[in-house]
Design a protein around this motif. Sequence first.
Motif, PDB file in Angstrom:
ATOM      1  N   ARG A 177       0.823  -1.209   0.000  1.00 41.45           N
ATOM      2  CA  ARG A 177       0.000   0.000   0.000  1.00 41.45           C
ATOM      3  C   ARG A 177       0.859   1.263   0.000  1.00 41.45           C
ATOM      4  NH1 ARG A 177      -4.359   2.434   4.212  1.00 41.45           N
ATOM      5  NH2 ARG A 177      -4.946   4.093   2.769  1.00 41.45           N
ATOM      6  N   GLY A 179       7.103   0.603   6.264  1.00 41.21           N
ATOM      7  CA  GLY A 179       6.494  -0.572   6.891  1.00 41.21           C
ATOM      8  C   GLY A 179       6.123  -0.375   8.343  1.00 41.21           C
ATOM      9  N   ARG A 232       9.964 -11.668  14.971  1.00 39.80           N
ATOM     10  CA  ARG A 232       8.704 -10.993  14.608  1.00 39.80           C
ATOM     11  C   ARG A 232       7.580 -12.005  14.470  1.00 39.80           C
ATOM     12  NH1 ARG A 232       8.832  -6.493  10.056  1.00 39.80           N
ATOM     13  NH2 ARG A 232       6.732  -6.260  10.893  1.00 39.80           N
TER      14      ARG A 232
HETATM   15  N1  UDP Z   1      -0.946   0.240   8.206  1.00 36.58           N
HETATM   16  C1  UDP Z   1      -1.545   1.448   7.920  1.00 36.58           C
HETATM   17  N2  UDP Z   1      -2.605   1.485   7.092  1.00 36.58           N
HETATM   18  C2  UDP Z   1      -3.126   0.373   6.516  1.00 36.58           C
HETATM   19  C3  UDP Z   1      -2.490  -0.873   6.780  1.00 36.58           C
HETATM   20  C4  UDP Z   1      -1.399  -0.890   7.630  1.00 36.58           C
HETATM   21  O1  UDP Z   1      -1.083   2.462   8.411  1.00 36.58           O
HETATM   22  O2  UDP Z   1      -4.078   0.460   5.769  1.00 36.58           O
HETATM   23  C5  UDP Z   1       0.214   0.217   9.095  1.00 36.58           C
HETATM   24  C6  UDP Z   1       0.167  -0.765  10.230  1.00 36.58           C
HETATM   25  O3  UDP Z   1      -0.497  -0.225  11.357  1.00 36.58           O
HETATM   26  C7  UDP Z   1       1.632  -1.001  10.505  1.00 36.58           C
HETATM   27  C8  UDP Z   1       2.284  -0.823   9.120  1.00 36.58           C
HETATM   28  O4  UDP Z   1       1.321  -0.190   8.327  1.00 36.58           O
HETATM   29  O5  UDP Z   1       2.138  -0.006  11.348  1.00 36.58           O
HETATM   30  C9  UDP Z   1       2.632  -2.123   8.439  1.00 36.58           C
HETATM   31  O6  UDP Z   1       3.426  -2.887   9.205  1.00 36.58           O
HETATM   32  P1  UDP Z   1       4.063  -4.230   8.693  1.00 36.58           P
HETATM   33  O7  UDP Z   1       4.593  -4.911   9.885  1.00 36.58           O
HETATM   34  O8  UDP Z   1       3.139  -4.970   7.807  1.00 36.58           O
HETATM   35  O9  UDP Z   1       5.229  -3.648   7.806  1.00 36.58           O
HETATM   36  P2  UDP Z   1       6.564  -4.291   7.267  1.00 36.58           P
HETATM   37  O10 UDP Z   1       7.633  -3.461   7.863  1.00 36.58           O
HETATM   38  O11 UDP Z   1       6.611  -5.684   7.730  1.00 36.58           O
HETATM   39  O12 UDP Z   1       6.399  -4.114   5.815  1.00 36.58           O
END
Ligand code: UDP
Length: 621
Positions: free
Chosen positions: A530, A551, A578
Amino acid sequence: MGHAATEPMIFVTGASRSGTTMVTTILDKHSRIAGLREMQFFGEFCDPRRDPPSRRIDARDAIATLFARQERGILAGERGRSSDPDVERLVRELPAEAGAAEIFAATVARFAARAGKAVPCEQTPRNIYYARALLDWYPAARFVHLFRDPRGVMASQKFRWQRRSLMADPSQMSRRQQIRTWVNYHPYTVAQLWNVATGLALELEGHPRVHLLRLEDLLREPEARVRALCEFLGVDFEPAMLDVEHVNSSYVSTREAARGFSLAPIDAWRSKLSTDECALINRRCGRLMKRLGYQPEPATLSRLGAVTFGGRYLLHLLGAALVNPGRLWIQARGVLAAAGGRSRAVQGTVAAASPDSDSDEQNDGHLVRVFGLPCADAPLPAAARDLVACAAAGRPRRVVFVNAHSMNVAARDARLRRALHDADVVYADGVGMAIAARLQGERLRHNVNGTDLFPHLCREAAAAGVPLALLGASPGVTEACVRVLAERHPSLDVAFAHHGYFDESETERIVAALNRSGAGILLVAMGVPRQEIWIMEHAARLEIPVLMGVGGLFDFVSGRVPRAPAAVRRLHLEWLFRLAMEPRRLFGRYVIGNPVFLTRAFRYAVTGQLTSPDSTEATSR
Ligand code: UDP
């Protein structure tokens, strides 16, 4: 250094099965040169790329091993086992302080003297890994490197174990021999080893003590090539040199004792390799093949071929580890160090990729291609300095952190693929990317992920007066993050903060607020894909120069999700930690995703495709 180390000696090298034995046999016919067997000394007793020539080793063990190998060959000659009385004599004659360089030189000089000759000529193919260092260690040494069409090398490797068993009919091989044959040969390994050896030799082109020779040329015009070789070595040509038997050839049984030069090895691969094997070779070796005048012929890798190669590769590694772990380890170290050296030598810098940047600010990072993406391989402080400098100067930069998970998502999501390929700066995050790089013949030295980069970024931004904007994570988390930052970096200006669960209809308002904020760096934490897609779609309207997807960063900074302890991170096991923290959400990403990613990395190394060839979304750039 002692006397022997400054005496002349010859190293014959090449990718394995390139004709090194044949050339050594030719040289051995010369009245002054003693062709020795494969010694496999360097890499095992010392590593000339790291060690000084004076490196202390167990002289008795080393000398006895060399004697055993010279008597019985590398397979039968056991380490440290020889009853030859000359071993003890040589140990006594050597000065107590003799190091690895002198011990080796004195031993091979002794072998030559026993044959009544002056110049020892050793023939370990992989000595090409150490060639540069050995040329320094031994100021009178010369290298003769054999090139051979990699398809010929592959065909020869493929049938090597049949030849070794010396049976006319391969169907008579024992089951054990058949399994061994099958496990030891893998076209991908053959291709990679060929690339490394060939690349290293080409780097030495023009060196006054290195002679490069194509096996095919030697077979086509033996006399002219052997004369040229003699001239290089500073010895007279002797006609006896051309009277060689086909020793150790894969095509003629040694028992037939055929003599002279045969052209058979040049084209034999045509009937011995499958189309898939040819396709793989073209793909992995095509660039260097063209440079050496070996024309790749069009061939496409079938889907079945790619799947079979992938499955067999795992068995091949496992088998090699079981059959001969020591040699596998030496080979792996040699190849990895060589690949690392090469990627440092041939890659441009981040500055080179960004023509409008200040080159001194944009520093010591190198671009390393992984999955076709130019990853900036820079230490964290340098990466942070670069990004803040861009922000301060108003230079637009779309930054992505690519890891195993995002590559898996990119394989099925064309928009994410586009976001990654169109980014201005790509950082490789995690051990998965490092493994993929190695499979693709490159080496990444730095793990640049958003979480580890962030503290550096905050310090640099605070010092340069560049305000940050935070967009993403759940409502309470974003605020908590702002509070933590105010404590840790009091002079840092967080000009904007908003959670990441907003509706499409709110986008306009958020973009307008971001543009009013005066921020220089926007961190978007909304998860893959996203965040990358959001940045790509709104970049044109955003007046913030540096945009990056980070992320779960805000979850870590706010303390909502604990970060793995440093020791776990050093072991490259952060993903496991994690997973333990959020098993339900992350099961698919790691437990299924990691093996899928490794398969993908292997497939990309072999086919250049991110997805399987007939998948509708398959594209690679
Ligand atoms: N998140 C957001 N909006 C959304 C979906 C996810 O702000 O529509 C946030 C979620 O709260 C988290 C981050 O995006 O803080 C995603 O974290 P994830 O652990 O999936 O990220 P990674 O670092 O593993 O890609």
